[in-house]
Design an enzyme around this catalytic site. Structure first.
Site, PDB file in Angstrom:
ATOM      1  N   ASP A  46       0.844  -1.197   0.000  1.00 19.82           N
ATOM      2  CA  ASP A  46       0.000   0.000   0.000  1.00 19.82           C
ATOM      3  C   ASP A  46       0.880   1.249   0.000  1.00 19.82           C
ATOM      4  O   ASP A  46       1.623   1.486   0.948  1.00 19.82           O
ATOM      5  CB  ASP A  46      -0.904   0.014   1.244  1.00 19.82           C
ATOM      6  CG  ASP A  46      -1.834   1.210   1.219  1.00 19.82           C
ATOM      7  OD1 ASP A  46      -2.816   1.167   0.452  1.00 19.82           O
ATOM      8  OD2 ASP A  46      -1.560   2.204   1.936  1.00 19.82           O
ATOM      9  N   TYR A  51       3.129   9.855   0.806  1.00 13.01           N
ATOM     10  CA  TYR A  51       4.103   9.246   1.740  1.00 13.01           C
ATOM     11  C   TYR A  51       5.535   9.606   1.331  1.00 13.01           C
ATOM     12  O   TYR A  51       6.482   9.366   2.073  1.00 13.01           O
ATOM     13  CB  TYR A  51       3.939   7.722   1.820  1.00 13.01           C
ATOM     14  CG  TYR A  51       2.547   7.272   2.236  1.00 13.01           C
ATOM     15  CD1 TYR A  51       1.652   8.149   2.836  1.00 13.01           C
ATOM     16  CD2 TYR A  51       2.113   5.961   2.021  1.00 13.01           C
ATOM     17  CE1 TYR A  51       0.373   7.751   3.195  1.00 13.01           C
ATOM     18  CE2 TYR A  51       0.837   5.558   2.387  1.00 13.01           C
ATOM     19  CZ  TYR A  51      -0.022   6.464   2.962  1.00 13.01           C
ATOM     20  OH  TYR A  51      -1.291   6.058   3.323  1.00 13.01           O
ATOM     21  N   LYS A  80      -2.308   6.189  -4.246  1.00  7.02           N
ATOM     22  CA  LYS A  80      -3.439   7.089  -3.972  1.00  7.02           C
ATOM     23  C   LYS A  80      -3.186   8.481  -4.526  1.00  7.02           C
ATOM     24  O   LYS A  80      -2.069   9.009  -4.416  1.00  7.02           O
ATOM     25  CB  LYS A  80      -3.687   7.182  -2.459  1.00  7.02           C
ATOM     26  CG  LYS A  80      -3.709   5.836  -1.763  1.00  7.02           C
ATOM     27  CD  LYS A  80      -4.070   5.933  -0.286  1.00  7.02           C
ATOM     28  CE  LYS A  80      -3.748   4.639   0.422  1.00  7.02           C
ATOM     29  NZ  LYS A  80      -2.397   4.586   0.989  1.00  7.02           N
ATOM     30  N   HIS A 113      -7.444   9.599  -2.267  1.00  5.67           N
ATOM     31  CA  HIS A 113      -6.967   9.454  -0.883  1.00  5.67           C
ATOM     32  C   HIS A 113      -7.949  10.047   0.136  1.00  5.67           C
ATOM     33  O   HIS A 113      -8.200   9.472   1.189  1.00  5.67           O
ATOM     34  CB  HIS A 113      -5.596  10.121  -0.766  1.00  5.67           C
ATOM     35  CG  HIS A 113      -4.737   9.593   0.318  1.00  5.67           C
ATOM     36  ND1 HIS A 113      -3.380   9.432   0.193  1.00  5.67           N
ATOM     37  CD2 HIS A 113      -5.030   9.181   1.573  1.00  5.67           C
ATOM     38  CE1 HIS A 113      -2.872   8.948   1.311  1.00  5.67           C
ATOM     39  NE2 HIS A 113      -3.868   8.783   2.169  1.00  5.67           N
TER      40      HIS A 113
HETATM   41  N1  LIG Z   1      -5.824   6.015   3.404  1.00  4.88           N
HETATM   42  C1  LIG Z   1      -5.382   6.707   4.431  1.00  4.88           C
HETATM   43  O1  LIG Z   1      -5.757   7.882   4.655  1.00  4.88           O
HETATM   44  C2  LIG Z   1      -4.423   6.089   5.363  1.00  4.88           C
HETATM   45  C3  LIG Z   1      -3.750   4.947   4.980  1.00  4.88           C
HETATM   46  N2  LIG Z   1      -2.853   4.355   5.824  1.00  4.88           N
HETATM   47  C4  LIG Z   1      -2.160   3.139   5.329  1.00  4.88           C
HETATM   48  O2  LIG Z   1      -2.305   2.108   6.308  1.00  4.88           O
HETATM   49  C5  LIG Z   1      -1.028   1.674   6.755  1.00  4.88           C
HETATM   50  C6  LIG Z   1      -1.074   1.214   8.202  1.00  4.88           C
HETATM   51  O3  LIG Z   1      -1.471   2.244   9.073  1.00  4.88           O
HETATM   52  P1  LIG Z   1      -0.462   3.000  10.070  1.00  4.88           P
HETATM   53  O4  LIG Z   1      -1.093   4.287  10.417  1.00  4.88           O
HETATM   54  O5  LIG Z   1       0.885   2.994   9.494  1.00  4.88           O
HETATM   55  O6  LIG Z   1      -0.517   2.153  11.394  1.00  4.88           O
HETATM   56  P2  LIG Z   1      -0.396   0.618  11.877  1.00  4.88           P
HETATM   57  O7  LIG Z   1      -1.575   0.401  12.744  1.00  4.88           O
HETATM   58  O8  LIG Z   1      -0.114  -0.290  10.762  1.00  4.88           O
HETATM   59  O9  LIG Z   1       0.867   0.712  12.840  1.00  4.88           O
HETATM   60  C7  LIG Z   1       2.152   0.885  12.344  1.00  4.88           C
HETATM   61  C8  LIG Z   1       3.074   1.095  13.549  1.00  4.88           C
HETATM   62  O10 LIG Z   1       3.057  -0.074  14.370  1.00  4.88           O
HETATM   63  C9  LIG Z   1       4.368  -0.559  14.543  1.00  4.88           C
HETATM   64  N3  LIG Z   1       4.288  -2.031  14.459  1.00  4.88           N
HETATM   65  C10 LIG Z   1       4.169  -2.783  13.343  1.00  4.88           C
HETATM   66  N4  LIG Z   1       4.090  -4.085  13.633  1.00  4.88           N
HETATM   67  C11 LIG Z   1       4.164  -4.178  14.976  1.00  4.88           C
HETATM   68  C12 LIG Z   1       4.154  -5.262  15.878  1.00  4.88           C
HETATM   69  N5  LIG Z   1       4.054  -6.515  15.427  1.00  4.88           N
HETATM   70  N6  LIG Z   1       4.244  -5.000  17.198  1.00  4.88           N
HETATM   71  C13 LIG Z   1       4.341  -3.719  17.636  1.00  4.88           C
HETATM   72  N7  LIG Z   1       4.360  -2.645  16.837  1.00  4.88           N
HETATM   73  C14 LIG Z   1       4.265  -2.865  15.510  1.00  4.88           C
HETATM   74  C15 LIG Z   1       5.186   0.044  13.427  1.00  4.88           C
HETATM   75  O11 LIG Z   1       6.530   0.237  13.846  1.00  4.88           O
HETATM   76  P3  LIG Z   1       7.827  -0.156  12.941  1.00  4.88           P
HETATM   77  O12 LIG Z   1       7.563   0.256  11.539  1.00  4.88           O
HETATM   78  O13 LIG Z   1       8.883   0.685  13.600  1.00  4.88           O
HETATM   79  O14 LIG Z   1       8.034  -1.621  13.115  1.00  4.88           O
HETATM   80  C16 LIG Z   1       4.500   1.379  13.222  1.00  4.88           C
HETATM   81  O15 LIG Z   1       4.962   2.350  14.149  1.00  4.88           O
HETATM   82  C17 LIG Z   1      -0.148   2.918   6.509  1.00  4.88           C
HETATM   83  O16 LIG Z   1       1.231   2.631   6.601  1.00  4.88           O
HETATM   84  C18 LIG Z   1      -0.648   3.349   5.155  1.00  4.88           C
HETATM   85  O17 LIG Z   1      -0.122   2.521   4.146  1.00  4.88           O
HETATM   86  C19 LIG Z   1      -2.677   4.847   7.087  1.00  4.88           C
HETATM   87  C20 LIG Z   1      -3.315   5.981   7.512  1.00  4.88           C
HETATM   88  C21 LIG Z   1      -4.218   6.720   6.679  1.00  4.88           C
HETATM   89  O1  LIG Z   2      -2.471   8.020   4.539  1.00  4.10           O
HETATM   90  C1  LIG Z   2      -2.173   8.880   5.344  1.00  4.10           C
HETATM   91  C2  LIG Z   2      -1.219   8.604   6.415  1.00  4.10           C
HETATM   92  O2  LIG Z   2      -1.233   9.533   7.447  1.00  4.10           O
HETATM   93  C3  LIG Z   2      -1.169  10.853   7.016  1.00  4.10           C
HETATM   94  C4  LIG Z   2      -0.893  11.796   8.155  1.00  4.10           C
HETATM   95  O3  LIG Z   2      -1.771  11.620   9.233  1.00  4.10           O
HETATM   96  C5  LIG Z   2      -2.464  11.158   6.312  1.00  4.10           C
HETATM   97  O4  LIG Z   2      -2.404  12.435   5.778  1.00  4.10           O
HETATM   98  C6  LIG Z   2      -2.698  10.229   5.182  1.00  4.10           C
HETATM   99  O5  LIG Z   2      -4.025  10.153   4.857  1.00  4.10           O
END
Ligand SMILES: NC(=O)C1=CN([C@@H]2O[C@H](COP(=O)(O)OP(=O)(O)OC[C@H]3O[C@@H](n4cnc5c(N)ncnc54)[C@H](OP(=O)(O)O)[C@@H]3O)[C@@H](O)[C@H]2O)C=CC1
Ligand SMILES: O=C1CO[C@H](CO)[C@@H](O)[C@@H]1O
Length: 316
Positions: A46, A51, A80, A113
Site C-alpha cells: 500500500d 508518503y 493514492k 486518498h
Molecule cells: N488512506 C489513508 O488515509 C491512510 C492509509 N494508511 C495506510 O495504512 C497503513 C497502516 O497504518 P499505520 O497508520 O501505518 O498504522 P499501523 O496500525 O499499521 O501501525 C504501524 C506502527 O506499528 C508498529 N508495528 C508494526 N508491527 C508491529 C508489531 N508486530 N508490534 C508492535 N508494533 C508494531 C510500526 O513500527 P515499525 O515500523 O517501527 O516496526 C508502526 O509504528 C499505513 O502505513 C498506510 O499505508 C494509514 C493511515 C491513513
Molecule cells: O495516509 C495517510 C497517512 O497519514 C497521514 C498523516 O496523518 C495522512 O495524511 C494520510 O491520509
C-alpha cells in the site's frame, strides 16, 4: 511458498488480504522493508504519493522482480491520488508521476486518498502565509470520472476511494461508470466504523482497514492513555492463541472480511504480522474485540474539518 490468500473485488480481480503499509516508512529503510515483506510472502503493498517514498518502494519491488522472486503480475500495488491533484486534468499526470516513481507501468489499484481537495501544489500540504492549508472545491465525482479513464488507459487495473463516508459513496455510486472496489478507512477495535462497513458490504465494496494496530507511532493524537496494543483483553486473547497482540488485530480484520495493511519497517514484525493464516479467533474473541468502545479517531485530519467535503462530521 504457501498460497497467497486473496479476496475477490467487485470487478472479479483478486486482492491479497494482508498488505504492507508504507506511511512513515523512511526513505533509506522502506526498500528493504518491501524486500523483506516480499520474501515473507506479502504480495500487496500500500503506497501513496503523499508518503513521499514511492521511489524507494518501487526499488524494493523491482529488485524482487529482477531477482526472479516475483513477476510483476504476482504483486498487488496500490497508490493514492493526493488532495492537491483533484482537478480532473491533474489526475492522469499524478498517476503517471507515481508510476515513474515506482518504476512500474500500471498500479493494481488507485484510490482518491481523501474526498476533499487542496489547491494544486508541489507541496503535500500547501499553506497560506498564516500557515492555513489552502483548500479548494473540486467535485469529487469529477475527480472520480477522471480516475475511470485511468482504467480505460490500462494505467490502473482497479479504482476506489479512501476516507469516504456513506453520503459521499452514494454520490459516487449514483454517477460511477466503474464501481469503486474498496473504501480504505481507519478500522481497529477503537474505531470499528460499523455503519460504514455494513453500507460498503451491501454495495459489494470491500473495506481496506488502515491503522489496524492503532498506529502507535502517532502518539500526538492520543488524548487518552489507552494504547491499543496494550489493551488487557487483547493481551489475554493473544496469550490464549500463543500469538502476538498485532497478529490478533490483523486476524481480527481478516475475520471481519476486510483487507488489512499493517505497516512495519522492522523485519521480525514484518514476518510475524504475516503469520496470521494458521489460527482462528472464536466468536467470543471477536465479540470481545468489538467491545473496547470508541476511543478516538487516529487519523482525523483536524486541519480539514471546515472543508465542505470533510468526511467525519457526522460519524464516529
Ligand atoms: N488512506 C489513508 O488515509 C491512510 C492509509 N494508511 C495506510 O495504512 C497503513 C497502516 O497504518 P499505520 O497508520 O501505518 O498504522 P499501523 O496500525 O499499521 O501501525 C504501524 C506502527 O506499528 C508498529 N508495528 C508494526 N508491527 C508491529 C508489531 N508486530 N508490534 C508492535 N508494533 C508494531 C510500526 O513500527 P515499525 O515500523 O517501527 O516496526 C508502526 O509504528 C499505513 O502505513 C498506510 O499505508 C494509514 C493511515 C491513513
Ligand atoms: O495516509 C495517510 C497517512 O497519514 C497521514 C498523516 O496523518 C495522512 O495524511 C494520510 O491520509
Amino acid at each position: 511458498m504457501s498460497p497467497v490468500h486473496t479476496l475477490v473485488l467487485n470487478n472479479g480481480k483478486k486482492i491479497p488480504i494482508v498488505g504492507l503499509g508504507t506511511w512513515n516508512s523512511p526513505p533509506g529503510v522502506v526498500a528493504q522493508a518491501v524486500k523483506d515483506a516480499i520474501d515473507a510472502g506479502y504480495r500487496h503493498i500500500d503506497c501513496a504519493h503523499c508518503y513521499q517514498n514511492e521511489h524507494e518502494v518501487g526499488e524494493g519491488i523491482n529488485a524482487k522482480i529482477a531477482e526472479g522472486v516475483i513477476k510483476r503480475e504476482d504483486i498487488f500495488v496500490t497508490s493514492k491520488l493526493w488532495n492537491t491533484h483533484h482537478e480532473p486534468m491533474d489526475v492522469k499526470p499524478a498517476l503517471q508521476h507515481t508510476l515513474k516513481q515506482l518504476n512500474l507501468s500500471y498500479v493494481d489499484l488507485y484510490l482518491i486518498h481523501w474526498p476533499f481537495a487542496y489547491q494544486k501544489s508541489d507541496e503535500i500540504f500547501p499553506r497560506d502565509s498564516n500557515g492555513k492549508i489552502l483548500h479548494s472545491r473540486v467535485d469529487f465525482v469529477d475527480t472520480y470520472r477522471a480516475m475511470e479513464y485511468l482504467v480505460d488507459d490500462g494505467l490502473a487495473k482497479s479504482i476506489g476511494v479512501s476516507n469516504f463516508n456513506i453520503q459521499q459513496l452514494e454520490y459516487i455510486l449514483k454517477n460511477a461508470r466503474i464501481q469503486p472496489v474498496t473504501n480504505q478507512i481507519e478500522c481497529h477495535p477503537y474505531l470499528l466504523n460499523k455503519k460504514l462497513s455494513e453500507y460498503c458490504k451491501s454495495k459489494n465494496i470491500l473495506i481496506t482497514a488502515y491503522s489496524p494496530l492503532g498506529s502507535p507511532a502517532r502518539p500526538w493524537v492520543k488524548s487518552d492513555d489507552r494504547v491499543l496494543l496494550q489493551e488487557p483483553k487483547l493481551l489475554e486473547i493473544a496469550k490464549k492463541h500463543k500469538k502476538t497482540p498485532a497478529q490478533i488485530l490483523i486476524r481480527f480484520q481478516m475475520q471481519l472480511g476486510n483487507i488489512v495493511i499493517p505497516k512495519s519497517v522492522t523485519k521480525e514484525r514484518i514476518i510475524s504480522n504475516f503469520d496470521v493464516f494458521d489460527f482462528t479467533l472464536n466468536e467470543s474473541d471477536m465479540n470481545d474485540l468489538q467491545n473496547f468502545g470508541y476511543v478516538e479517531r487516529i487519523c482525523p485530519m483536524f486541519e480539514d474539518t471546515k472543508h465542505p467535503d470533510y468526511p467525519f462530521n457526522d460519524e464516529a
